[in-house]
Design a protein around this motif. Sequence first.
Motif, mmCIF file in Angstrom:
data_model
loop_
_atom_site.group_PDB
_atom_site.id
_atom_site.type_symbol
_atom_site.label_atom_id
_atom_site.label_comp_id
_atom_site.label_asym_id
_atom_site.label_seq_id
_atom_site.Cartn_x
_atom_site.Cartn_y
_atom_site.Cartn_z
ATOM 1 N N CYS A 291 0.847 -1.188 0.000
ATOM 2 C CA CYS A 291 0.000 0.000 0.000
ATOM 3 C C CYS A 291 0.887 1.245 0.000
ATOM 4 O O CYS A 291 1.745 1.399 0.880
ATOM 5 C CB CYS A 291 -0.920 0.000 1.223
ATOM 6 N N LEU A 344 -5.534 -8.162 3.031
ATOM 7 C CA LEU A 344 -6.979 -7.938 2.980
ATOM 8 C C LEU A 344 -7.677 -9.294 2.935
ATOM 9 O O LEU A 344 -7.292 -10.181 2.166
ATOM 10 C CB LEU A 344 -7.337 -7.122 1.738
ATOM 11 N N SER A 345 -8.704 -9.444 3.749
ATOM 12 C CA SER A 345 -9.419 -10.719 3.777
ATOM 13 C C SER A 345 -10.917 -10.476 3.919
ATOM 14 O O SER A 345 -11.354 -9.492 4.510
ATOM 15 C CB SER A 345 -8.915 -11.600 4.936
ATOM 16 N N GLN A 356 -15.113 -7.840 6.468
ATOM 17 C CA GLN A 356 -13.961 -7.366 5.702
ATOM 18 C C GLN A 356 -12.895 -6.897 6.690
ATOM 19 O O GLN A 356 -13.178 -6.106 7.596
ATOM 20 C CB GLN A 356 -14.342 -6.208 4.770
ATOM 21 N N ARG A 357 -11.674 -7.368 6.503
ATOM 22 C CA ARG A 357 -10.608 -7.068 7.457
ATOM 23 C C ARG A 357 -9.344 -6.657 6.715
ATOM 24 O O ARG A 357 -8.985 -7.249 5.686
ATOM 25 C CB ARG A 357 -10.322 -8.288 8.336
ATOM 26 N N LEU A 358 -8.673 -5.631 7.233
ATOM 27 C CA LEU A 358 -7.401 -5.165 6.681
ATOM 28 C C LEU A 358 -6.352 -5.177 7.786
ATOM 29 O O LEU A 358 -6.498 -4.495 8.806
ATOM 30 C CB LEU A 358 -7.540 -3.752 6.112
ATOM 31 N N SER A 374 -10.062 -1.112 10.613
ATOM 32 C CA SER A 374 -9.362 -2.334 10.234
ATOM 33 C C SER A 374 -10.323 -3.498 10.015
ATOM 34 O O SER A 374 -9.952 -4.494 9.391
ATOM 35 C CB SER A 374 -8.340 -2.713 11.308
ATOM 36 N N GLU A 436 -13.698 3.582 -0.764
ATOM 37 C CA GLU A 436 -12.833 2.573 -1.383
ATOM 38 C C GLU A 436 -13.371 2.237 -2.766
ATOM 39 O O GLU A 436 -14.570 2.056 -2.954
ATOM 40 C CB GLU A 436 -12.786 1.308 -0.528
ATOM 41 N N ARG A 471 -6.554 -0.986 -5.864
ATOM 42 C CA ARG A 471 -7.509 -0.272 -5.019
ATOM 43 C C ARG A 471 -7.059 1.149 -4.715
ATOM 44 O O ARG A 471 -5.871 1.426 -4.533
ATOM 45 C CB ARG A 471 -7.689 -1.028 -3.700
ATOM 46 N N SER A 488 -3.267 0.709 -3.487
ATOM 47 C CA SER A 488 -2.853 -0.628 -3.065
ATOM 48 C C SER A 488 -2.902 -1.594 -4.228
ATOM 49 O O SER A 488 -3.699 -1.432 -5.153
ATOM 50 C CB SER A 488 -3.744 -1.147 -1.933
#
Length: 496
Positions: A291, A344-345, A356-358, A374, A436, A471, A488
Amino acid sequence: MSPAPDGEELAQQKFETARGFSDFNDATWIGKRVTSFSITSDVAAGVVKRKDARGDSIYKSSVRTTLDIDGINVRETLSWNDQNDSDDESSSSSDSNVCVSSRTTKLGESSIDVDSVDGSYSLDASLMGVPSMISGTDAMIKFGIEHSLAISDHERVRCFLLYDVDDILARVVVCDEERCEEEQKELAAGPSTKIGDFDDLSSTEDEFKAATADVNDLVNKILGLDATTIPEDYKVKQRISESSSVEDRMDQLSKAMGKQQSSKEDDNGVIIKRNPMSMFGLVTGVWLGDCVVRNHANKSKKGFGGQSGGGNKKAFKKNQKPKPGAGISDGFAEWSTGVQKVALSFLWDYEEKVRQRLDAGRSMGVSISSEMPSSSMGTLIVNDMARGKNAEDRLLYIDFDMGAYAAFMLGSAYIKAPRSLSFSYSSGKVQPFFTEFGVFQNRIIEEEKEDSKDDNDEMPPQNMPELFYSRLTRLYDSDGRLSQGTTSFFNLDNTK
Protein backbone atom coordinates in the motif's frame (compact mmCIF):
# COMPACT_ATOMS: atom_id res chain seq x y z
CA MET A 1 6.87 8.71 10.15
CA SER A 2 8.73 10.52 7.39
CA PRO A 3 8.77 14.34 7.47
CA ALA A 4 6.75 16.25 4.91
CA PRO A 5 8.78 17.34 1.87
CA ASP A 6 9.66 20.99 1.62
CA GLY A 7 11.46 23.36 -0.70
CA GLU A 8 12.92 21.72 -3.77
CA GLU A 9 11.64 18.25 -2.78
CA LEU A 10 8.07 19.51 -2.69
CA ALA A 11 8.44 21.34 -6.00
CA GLN A 12 9.87 18.23 -7.66
CA GLN A 13 7.06 16.09 -6.19
CA LYS A 14 4.51 18.50 -7.67
CA PHE A 15 6.20 18.32 -11.05
CA GLU A 16 6.33 14.52 -11.12
CA THR A 17 2.74 14.19 -9.96
CA ALA A 18 1.46 16.66 -12.54
CA ARG A 19 3.39 14.89 -15.29
CA GLY A 20 2.17 11.43 -14.23
CA PHE A 21 -1.42 12.63 -14.11
CA SER A 22 -1.23 14.40 -17.46
CA ASP A 23 0.65 11.66 -19.35
CA PHE A 24 -2.09 9.12 -18.76
CA ASN A 25 -5.31 11.13 -18.44
CA ASP A 26 -4.82 13.81 -21.10
CA ALA A 27 -6.57 12.04 -23.96
CA THR A 28 -9.90 11.42 -25.64
CA TRP A 29 -11.70 8.67 -23.76
CA ILE A 30 -14.58 6.65 -25.16
CA GLY A 31 -17.27 5.53 -22.77
CA LYS A 32 -18.00 1.84 -23.40
CA ARG A 33 -20.24 1.07 -20.45
CA VAL A 34 -22.09 3.12 -17.83
CA THR A 35 -23.95 1.67 -14.86
CA SER A 36 -25.70 3.79 -12.24
CA PHE A 37 -28.00 2.91 -9.35
CA SER A 38 -29.36 4.16 -6.04
CA ILE A 39 -30.09 2.81 -2.58
CA THR A 40 -32.73 3.92 -0.09
CA SER A 41 -32.89 4.30 3.68
CA ASP A 42 -34.71 0.97 3.71
CA VAL A 43 -31.81 -1.46 3.51
CA ALA A 44 -34.10 -4.35 2.64
CA ALA A 45 -35.18 -2.55 -0.55
CA GLY A 46 -31.77 -3.25 -2.03
CA VAL A 47 -30.61 -1.49 -5.17
CA VAL A 48 -33.16 0.68 -6.99
CA LYS A 49 -33.35 2.80 -10.16
CA ARG A 50 -30.55 0.94 -11.88
CA LYS A 51 -29.63 2.07 -15.37
CA ASP A 52 -27.23 0.34 -17.77
CA ALA A 53 -25.83 1.63 -21.04
CA ARG A 54 -23.49 -0.23 -23.34
CA GLY A 55 -22.09 0.63 -26.74
CA ASP A 56 -19.06 1.35 -28.89
CA SER A 57 -19.23 5.06 -28.05
CA ILE A 58 -21.77 6.06 -25.41
CA TYR A 59 -19.93 9.33 -24.90
CA LYS A 60 -16.56 10.95 -25.51
CA SER A 61 -14.52 12.60 -22.80
CA SER A 62 -11.73 14.94 -23.82
CA VAL A 63 -9.36 15.72 -20.94
CA ARG A 64 -6.77 18.48 -20.97
CA THR A 65 -4.42 19.55 -18.18
CA THR A 66 -3.20 23.15 -18.22
CA LEU A 67 -0.51 24.80 -16.12
CA ASP A 68 -1.70 28.27 -15.26
CA ILE A 69 -0.34 30.94 -12.96
CA ASP A 70 -2.99 30.10 -10.36
CA GLY A 71 -2.12 26.40 -10.35
CA ILE A 72 -2.95 23.27 -12.32
CA ASN A 73 -6.38 23.02 -13.91
CA VAL A 74 -8.06 20.08 -15.64
CA ARG A 75 -10.77 20.68 -18.22
CA GLU A 76 -13.00 17.79 -19.25
CA THR A 77 -15.40 18.10 -22.19
CA LEU A 78 -18.09 15.44 -22.55
CA SER A 79 -20.08 14.91 -25.75
CA TRP A 80 -22.84 12.44 -26.54
CA ASN A 81 -25.84 11.93 -28.81
CA ASP A 82 -29.17 12.85 -27.28
CA GLN A 83 -31.60 10.08 -28.27
CA ASN A 84 -34.55 11.27 -26.20
CA ASP A 85 -36.05 13.57 -28.79
CA SER A 86 -36.37 11.06 -31.59
CA ASP A 87 -36.43 7.31 -32.14
CA ASP A 88 -34.98 7.68 -35.60
CA GLU A 89 -31.38 6.42 -35.54
CA SER A 90 -30.35 8.73 -38.36
CA SER A 91 -31.65 11.80 -36.58
CA SER A 92 -30.15 10.80 -33.24
CA SER A 93 -26.70 10.82 -34.77
CA SER A 94 -27.10 14.21 -36.43
CA ASP A 95 -25.13 17.24 -35.27
CA SER A 96 -28.28 18.95 -33.97
CA ASN A 97 -28.68 16.22 -31.33
CA VAL A 98 -25.12 16.24 -30.04
CA CYS A 99 -24.94 17.42 -26.43
CA VAL A 100 -21.82 18.90 -24.87
CA SER A 101 -20.96 19.41 -21.22
CA SER A 102 -17.71 20.67 -19.73
CA ARG A 103 -16.22 21.21 -16.31
CA THR A 104 -12.97 22.70 -15.07
CA THR A 105 -11.36 21.40 -11.90
CA LYS A 106 -8.66 23.25 -10.02
CA LEU A 107 -6.52 20.47 -8.67
CA GLY A 108 -5.35 22.56 -5.73
CA GLU A 109 -8.95 23.02 -4.58
CA SER A 110 -10.28 19.53 -5.27
CA SER A 111 -8.46 17.50 -2.59
CA ILE A 112 -7.00 15.39 -5.39
CA ASP A 113 -4.94 12.31 -4.60
CA VAL A 114 -2.76 11.04 -7.47
CA ASP A 115 -0.63 7.97 -8.04
CA SER A 116 2.12 9.47 -10.19
CA VAL A 117 3.20 6.02 -11.45
CA ASP A 118 0.11 5.12 -13.49
CA GLY A 119 -2.04 8.28 -13.34
CA SER A 120 -4.80 6.84 -11.14
CA TYR A 121 -6.46 9.52 -9.04
CA SER A 122 -9.36 10.47 -6.81
CA LEU A 123 -10.86 13.87 -6.03
CA ASP A 124 -13.93 15.53 -4.59
CA ALA A 125 -15.95 18.62 -5.50
CA SER A 126 -19.01 20.51 -4.42
CA LEU A 127 -21.79 20.61 -7.02
CA MET A 128 -19.92 18.08 -9.16
CA GLY A 129 -21.04 18.59 -12.73
CA VAL A 130 -21.80 15.05 -13.89
CA PRO A 131 -24.37 15.07 -16.77
CA SER A 132 -27.62 13.22 -16.14
CA MET A 133 -26.79 11.00 -19.11
CA ILE A 134 -24.01 9.52 -16.96
CA SER A 135 -25.37 9.96 -13.44
CA GLY A 136 -28.84 8.68 -14.35
CA THR A 137 -30.57 11.39 -12.33
CA ASP A 138 -31.63 15.03 -12.67
CA ALA A 139 -31.54 15.58 -8.90
CA MET A 140 -29.21 18.22 -7.50
CA ILE A 141 -25.85 16.86 -6.39
CA LYS A 142 -24.37 18.73 -3.44
CA PHE A 143 -21.10 16.84 -3.17
CA GLY A 144 -19.34 14.23 -5.26
CA ILE A 145 -16.30 11.98 -4.96
CA GLU A 146 -14.62 10.70 -8.14
CA HIS A 147 -12.24 7.75 -8.37
CA SER A 148 -10.35 6.89 -11.56
CA LEU A 149 -8.30 3.70 -11.71
CA ALA A 150 -5.92 2.91 -14.59
CA ILE A 151 -6.23 -0.79 -15.43
CA SER A 152 -4.06 -0.80 -18.58
CA ASP A 153 -2.21 1.61 -20.85
CA HIS A 154 -5.44 2.43 -22.68
CA GLU A 155 -8.21 1.70 -20.18
CA ARG A 156 -9.50 3.26 -17.01
CA VAL A 157 -12.54 2.73 -14.78
CA ARG A 158 -14.19 5.68 -13.06
CA CYS A 159 -16.56 5.69 -10.12
CA PHE A 160 -18.68 8.63 -8.99
CA LEU A 161 -20.19 8.73 -5.50
CA LEU A 162 -22.85 11.44 -5.57
CA TYR A 163 -24.48 12.91 -2.43
CA ASP A 164 -27.67 14.95 -2.43
CA VAL A 165 -28.59 18.13 -0.51
CA ASP A 166 -29.20 16.05 2.63
CA ASP A 167 -25.69 14.56 2.44
CA ILE A 168 -27.16 11.14 1.65
CA LEU A 169 -25.61 8.83 -0.95
CA ALA A 170 -27.97 9.40 -3.86
CA ARG A 171 -26.23 7.75 -6.79
CA VAL A 172 -23.37 5.38 -7.54
CA VAL A 173 -21.95 5.50 -11.08
CA VAL A 174 -19.34 3.22 -12.69
CA CYS A 175 -17.93 4.07 -16.14
CA ASP A 176 -15.66 1.92 -18.32
CA GLU A 177 -13.54 4.02 -20.68
CA GLU A 178 -10.98 3.32 -23.39
CA ARG A 179 -8.56 5.66 -25.09
CA CYS A 180 -9.62 6.40 -28.67
CA GLU A 181 -7.99 4.21 -31.33
CA GLU A 182 -6.10 7.07 -33.00
CA GLU A 183 -4.32 7.96 -29.76
CA GLN A 184 -3.63 4.29 -29.05
CA LYS A 185 -1.83 4.06 -32.39
CA GLU A 186 0.14 7.22 -31.62
CA LEU A 187 1.29 5.79 -28.29
CA ALA A 188 2.23 2.50 -29.93
CA ALA A 189 4.27 4.37 -32.54
CA GLY A 190 6.41 6.12 -29.94
CA PRO A 191 6.48 8.70 -27.16
CA SER A 192 4.29 11.70 -27.72
CA THR A 193 5.74 15.19 -27.71
CA LYS A 194 2.46 16.64 -26.45
CA ILE A 195 2.93 17.79 -22.88
CA GLY A 196 0.32 19.69 -20.94
CA ASP A 197 -0.92 22.67 -22.93
CA PHE A 198 1.30 22.29 -25.98
CA ASP A 199 0.65 20.99 -29.48
CA ASP A 200 2.53 18.20 -31.18
CA LEU A 201 5.96 19.13 -32.41
CA SER A 202 8.31 17.64 -34.97
CA SER A 203 9.28 14.06 -34.26
CA THR A 204 12.93 14.42 -35.22
CA GLU A 205 15.30 13.65 -32.40
CA ASP A 206 16.99 17.07 -32.20
CA GLU A 207 13.73 19.00 -32.34
CA PHE A 208 12.15 16.66 -29.82
CA LYS A 209 14.98 17.22 -27.34
CA ALA A 210 14.84 20.97 -27.85
CA ALA A 211 11.06 21.06 -27.48
CA THR A 212 11.17 18.92 -24.34
CA ALA A 213 13.78 21.22 -22.81
CA ASP A 214 11.65 24.29 -23.57
CA VAL A 215 8.57 22.68 -22.06
CA ASN A 216 10.46 21.59 -18.96
CA ASP A 217 11.89 25.09 -18.51
CA LEU A 218 8.41 26.60 -18.65
CA VAL A 219 6.98 24.02 -16.25
CA ASN A 220 9.90 24.58 -13.89
CA LYS A 221 9.22 28.31 -13.83
CA ILE A 222 5.52 27.77 -13.13
CA LEU A 223 6.16 25.28 -10.35
CA GLY A 224 9.18 27.12 -8.95
CA LEU A 225 11.66 24.33 -9.71
CA ASP A 226 15.37 24.84 -9.96
CA ALA A 227 16.69 23.25 -13.16
CA THR A 228 19.51 21.62 -11.21
CA THR A 229 17.02 19.57 -9.21
CA ILE A 230 15.30 17.97 -12.20
CA PRO A 231 16.74 14.65 -13.38
CA GLU A 232 17.54 14.47 -17.07
CA ASP A 233 15.58 11.28 -17.43
CA TYR A 234 12.83 10.29 -15.02
CA LYS A 235 12.99 6.73 -16.25
CA VAL A 236 16.62 6.13 -15.34
CA LYS A 237 16.74 3.24 -12.90
CA GLN A 238 18.82 3.61 -9.77
CA ARG A 239 20.18 0.62 -7.91
CA ILE A 240 18.92 0.21 -4.36
CA SER A 241 21.65 -0.37 -1.79
CA GLU A 242 21.92 -0.33 1.98
CA SER A 243 22.80 3.35 1.85
CA SER A 244 19.73 4.25 -0.25
CA SER A 245 17.27 6.59 1.42
CA VAL A 246 13.75 5.54 2.40
CA GLU A 247 12.35 7.86 -0.29
CA ASP A 248 14.42 6.15 -3.03
CA ARG A 249 13.27 2.70 -1.89
CA MET A 250 9.61 3.74 -1.82
CA ASP A 251 9.92 5.34 -5.26
CA GLN A 252 11.39 2.19 -6.80
CA LEU A 253 8.76 0.01 -5.10
CA SER A 254 5.87 2.17 -6.30
CA LYS A 255 7.24 2.15 -9.85
CA ALA A 256 7.58 -1.64 -9.75
CA MET A 257 4.00 -1.93 -8.55
CA GLY A 258 2.81 0.26 -11.40
CA LYS A 259 4.62 -1.78 -14.03
CA GLN A 260 2.86 -4.94 -12.92
CA GLN A 261 -0.48 -3.52 -14.07
CA SER A 262 0.62 -1.33 -16.96
CA SER A 263 -0.67 -3.27 -19.96
CA LYS A 264 -3.04 -5.98 -21.06
CA GLU A 265 -0.43 -8.03 -22.91
CA ASP A 266 3.34 -7.81 -23.10
CA ASP A 267 6.10 -9.42 -25.14
CA ASN A 268 6.18 -12.46 -22.85
CA GLY A 269 2.60 -13.39 -23.68
CA VAL A 270 1.13 -12.13 -20.41
CA ILE A 271 -2.55 -11.35 -20.80
CA ILE A 272 -4.33 -9.20 -18.23
CA LYS A 273 -8.08 -8.81 -18.17
CA ARG A 274 -10.81 -7.92 -15.71
CA ASN A 275 -12.06 -10.67 -13.46
CA PRO A 276 -15.71 -10.51 -12.29
CA MET A 277 -15.92 -11.57 -8.67
CA SER A 278 -18.50 -13.29 -6.49
CA MET A 279 -18.64 -13.87 -2.75
CA PHE A 280 -17.08 -17.27 -3.33
CA GLY A 281 -14.15 -15.64 -5.10
CA LEU A 282 -13.61 -13.04 -2.38
CA VAL A 283 -13.28 -15.62 0.38
CA THR A 284 -11.03 -17.99 -1.60
CA GLY A 285 -7.94 -16.77 0.25
CA VAL A 286 -6.08 -13.80 1.68
CA TRP A 287 -5.20 -10.83 -0.52
CA LEU A 288 -1.58 -9.85 0.15
CA GLY A 289 0.00 -6.69 -1.16
CA ASP A 290 1.65 -3.30 -0.77
CA CYS A 291 0.00 0.00 0.00
CA VAL A 292 1.41 3.39 -1.04
CA VAL A 293 0.26 5.94 1.56
CA ARG A 294 -0.01 9.70 1.04
CA ASN A 295 -0.69 11.93 4.05
CA HIS A 296 -2.19 15.21 2.91
CA ALA A 297 -1.16 18.51 4.47
CA ASN A 298 -4.41 20.16 5.57
CA LYS A 299 -3.83 23.88 5.92
CA SER A 300 -7.36 25.11 5.35
CA LYS A 301 -10.42 24.91 7.58
CA LYS A 302 -12.62 24.09 4.61
CA GLY A 303 -13.85 20.60 3.94
CA PHE A 304 -16.18 18.68 1.60
CA GLY A 305 -14.98 20.06 -1.71
CA GLY A 306 -13.40 23.16 -0.23
CA GLN A 307 -9.83 24.22 -0.77
CA SER A 308 -8.09 21.71 1.43
CA GLY A 309 -4.62 22.89 0.60
CA GLY A 310 -4.94 26.53 1.59
CA GLY A 311 -3.92 28.34 -1.58
CA ASN A 312 -1.19 30.92 -1.14
CA LYS A 313 -2.45 33.61 -3.47
CA LYS A 314 0.09 36.15 -2.19
CA ALA A 315 2.73 34.37 -4.25
CA PHE A 316 1.00 35.47 -7.45
CA LYS A 317 0.79 39.20 -7.01
CA LYS A 318 1.59 41.29 -10.01
CA ASN A 319 5.25 41.32 -10.99
CA GLN A 320 6.03 38.81 -8.24
CA LYS A 321 7.47 35.44 -9.25
CA PRO A 322 7.59 32.24 -7.21
CA LYS A 323 10.95 31.72 -5.56
CA PRO A 324 13.04 28.87 -6.96
CA GLY A 325 12.43 25.72 -4.98
CA ALA A 326 9.36 27.08 -3.21
CA GLY A 327 6.76 25.76 -5.63
CA ILE A 328 3.09 26.69 -5.69
CA SER A 329 1.49 26.32 -2.26
CA ASP A 330 -1.96 25.57 -3.63
CA GLY A 331 -2.49 22.22 -1.93
CA PHE A 332 -1.70 20.09 -4.97
CA ALA A 333 0.65 17.15 -4.30
CA GLU A 334 1.55 18.48 -0.85
CA TRP A 335 1.77 15.14 0.88
CA SER A 336 4.26 12.91 2.65
CA THR A 337 4.50 9.32 1.47
CA GLY A 338 5.15 5.83 2.74
CA VAL A 339 4.80 2.17 1.79
CA GLN A 340 3.28 -0.52 3.99
CA LYS A 341 2.65 -4.25 3.75
CA VAL A 342 -1.06 -5.09 3.97
CA ALA A 343 -3.32 -8.13 3.98
CA LEU A 344 -6.98 -7.94 2.98
CA SER A 345 -9.42 -10.72 3.78
CA PHE A 346 -13.15 -11.39 3.46
CA LEU A 347 -15.05 -13.86 5.62
CA TRP A 348 -18.54 -15.16 4.86
CA ASP A 349 -20.80 -17.61 6.67
CA TYR A 350 -22.32 -18.57 3.28
CA GLU A 351 -25.62 -17.00 4.29
CA GLU A 352 -25.82 -13.32 5.26
CA LYS A 353 -22.92 -12.38 7.56
CA VAL A 354 -19.84 -10.84 5.91
CA ARG A 355 -16.64 -9.47 7.39
CA GLN A 356 -13.96 -7.37 5.70
CA ARG A 357 -10.61 -7.07 7.46
CA LEU A 358 -7.40 -5.16 6.68
CA ASP A 359 -4.20 -6.04 8.53
CA ALA A 360 -1.18 -3.73 8.23
CA GLY A 361 2.41 -4.87 8.58
CA ARG A 362 5.83 -3.26 8.32
CA SER A 363 6.09 0.17 6.78
CA MET A 364 8.60 2.66 5.45
CA GLY A 365 7.72 6.30 5.90
CA VAL A 366 4.09 7.20 6.50
CA SER A 367 1.81 4.36 7.58
CA ILE A 368 -1.93 3.81 7.29
CA SER A 369 -3.85 6.06 9.66
CA SER A 370 -5.30 4.62 12.86
CA GLU A 371 -8.60 6.26 11.87
CA MET A 372 -8.92 3.83 8.97
CA PRO A 373 -11.17 0.99 10.19
CA SER A 374 -9.36 -2.33 10.23
CA SER A 375 -12.50 -4.47 10.38
CA SER A 376 -16.12 -4.13 9.21
CA MET A 377 -19.06 -6.40 9.87
CA GLY A 378 -21.89 -6.50 7.36
CA THR A 379 -24.99 -8.19 6.05
CA LEU A 380 -25.36 -9.46 2.49
CA ILE A 381 -28.47 -7.77 1.10
CA VAL A 382 -28.31 -8.57 -2.63
CA ASN A 383 -26.45 -11.49 -4.16
CA ASP A 384 -27.43 -11.44 -7.83
CA MET A 385 -25.55 -14.32 -9.42
CA ALA A 386 -28.04 -15.15 -12.18
CA ARG A 387 -26.40 -17.32 -14.83
CA GLY A 388 -28.21 -15.62 -17.67
CA LYS A 389 -26.57 -12.29 -16.92
CA ASN A 390 -23.28 -11.00 -18.19
CA ALA A 391 -20.67 -11.47 -15.46
CA GLU A 392 -19.92 -7.73 -15.42
CA ASP A 393 -23.63 -6.99 -14.79
CA ARG A 394 -23.94 -9.13 -11.67
CA LEU A 395 -24.31 -7.16 -8.46
CA LEU A 396 -23.57 -7.73 -4.78
CA TYR A 397 -24.81 -5.33 -2.12
CA ILE A 398 -23.50 -5.48 1.47
CA ASP A 399 -24.69 -3.29 4.33
CA PHE A 400 -21.67 -2.67 6.60
CA ASP A 401 -21.45 -1.41 10.19
CA MET A 402 -25.19 -1.27 10.85
CA GLY A 403 -26.00 1.02 7.95
CA ALA A 404 -22.95 3.30 8.15
CA TYR A 405 -21.40 2.00 4.91
CA ALA A 406 -22.71 0.44 1.74
CA ALA A 407 -20.50 -1.84 -0.38
CA PHE A 408 -21.15 -3.08 -3.91
CA MET A 409 -19.49 -5.59 -6.18
CA LEU A 410 -20.46 -4.75 -9.76
CA GLY A 411 -18.80 -7.36 -11.93
CA SER A 412 -15.10 -6.79 -11.31
CA ALA A 413 -15.47 -3.41 -9.57
CA TYR A 414 -15.72 -3.06 -5.79
CA ILE A 415 -17.13 0.11 -4.21
CA LYS A 416 -17.47 1.01 -0.55
CA ALA A 417 -18.80 4.36 0.64
CA PRO A 418 -20.59 5.97 3.59
CA ARG A 419 -24.36 6.23 3.31
CA SER A 420 -24.25 9.68 4.88
CA LEU A 421 -21.58 12.35 5.28
CA SER A 422 -22.97 13.52 8.65
CA PHE A 423 -22.70 10.86 11.31
CA SER A 424 -22.47 12.96 14.49
CA TYR A 425 -25.02 15.77 14.59
CA SER A 426 -24.63 16.41 18.33
CA SER A 427 -20.98 17.45 18.10
CA GLY A 428 -21.41 19.47 14.93
CA LYS A 429 -18.68 17.43 13.27
CA VAL A 430 -18.62 14.37 11.09
CA GLN A 431 -16.88 11.23 12.18
CA PRO A 432 -13.84 10.21 10.12
CA PHE A 433 -14.98 8.23 7.11
CA PHE A 434 -13.41 6.66 4.05
CA THR A 435 -14.22 5.54 0.53
CA GLU A 436 -12.83 2.57 -1.38
CA PHE A 437 -12.83 1.74 -5.07
CA GLY A 438 -11.00 -1.10 -6.75
CA VAL A 439 -10.97 -3.46 -9.72
CA PHE A 440 -10.20 -7.19 -9.76
CA GLN A 441 -8.17 -8.55 -12.66
CA ASN A 442 -6.46 -11.77 -13.64
CA ARG A 443 -3.16 -12.39 -15.33
CA ILE A 444 -2.16 -15.49 -17.25
CA ILE A 445 0.97 -16.41 -19.22
CA GLU A 446 0.34 -18.06 -22.56
CA GLU A 447 3.12 -20.53 -23.28
CA GLU A 448 4.13 -21.42 -26.81
CA LYS A 449 2.50 -24.57 -28.10
CA GLU A 450 4.95 -27.39 -28.77
CA ASP A 451 4.51 -29.54 -31.86
CA SER A 452 5.79 -32.64 -30.10
CA LYS A 453 4.14 -34.28 -27.12
CA ASP A 454 5.75 -35.95 -24.16
CA ASP A 455 6.56 -39.62 -24.19
CA ASN A 456 3.42 -40.43 -22.24
CA ASP A 457 1.33 -38.37 -24.72
CA GLU A 458 -0.22 -36.38 -21.85
CA MET A 459 -1.26 -32.78 -22.37
CA PRO A 460 0.81 -30.24 -20.39
CA PRO A 461 -1.00 -28.64 -17.44
CA GLN A 462 -2.68 -25.31 -18.17
CA ASN A 463 -1.52 -22.22 -16.31
CA MET A 464 -3.98 -20.99 -13.72
CA PRO A 465 -4.70 -17.25 -13.84
CA GLU A 466 -3.18 -15.08 -11.14
CA LEU A 467 -5.80 -12.88 -9.46
CA PHE A 468 -4.98 -9.40 -8.23
CA TYR A 469 -6.83 -6.36 -6.93
CA SER A 470 -5.96 -2.68 -7.50
CA ARG A 471 -7.51 -0.27 -5.02
CA LEU A 472 -7.84 3.44 -4.21
CA THR A 473 -8.98 4.75 -0.82
CA ARG A 474 -9.71 8.21 0.59
CA LEU A 475 -9.82 8.95 4.33
CA TYR A 476 -11.52 12.11 5.62
CA ASP A 477 -10.95 13.54 9.10
CA SER A 478 -13.52 14.87 11.57
CA ASP A 479 -13.55 18.24 9.81
CA GLY A 480 -14.50 16.74 6.46
CA ARG A 481 -11.06 17.25 4.92
CA LEU A 482 -9.06 14.66 3.03
CA SER A 483 -6.34 13.49 5.40
CA GLN A 484 -4.97 10.42 3.61
CA GLY A 485 -5.10 8.71 0.24
CA THR A 486 -3.74 5.29 -0.64
CA THR A 487 -3.05 3.13 -3.67
CA SER A 488 -2.85 -0.63 -3.07
CA PHE A 489 -1.99 -3.65 -5.16
CA PHE A 490 -3.01 -7.09 -3.87
CA ASN A 491 -2.37 -10.63 -5.08
CA LEU A 492 -4.58 -13.53 -4.04
CA ASP A 493 -2.81 -16.05 -1.83
CA ASN A 494 -4.96 -19.19 -1.78
CA THR A 495 -2.29 -21.58 -0.59
CA LYS A 496 -4.05 -22.21 2.73
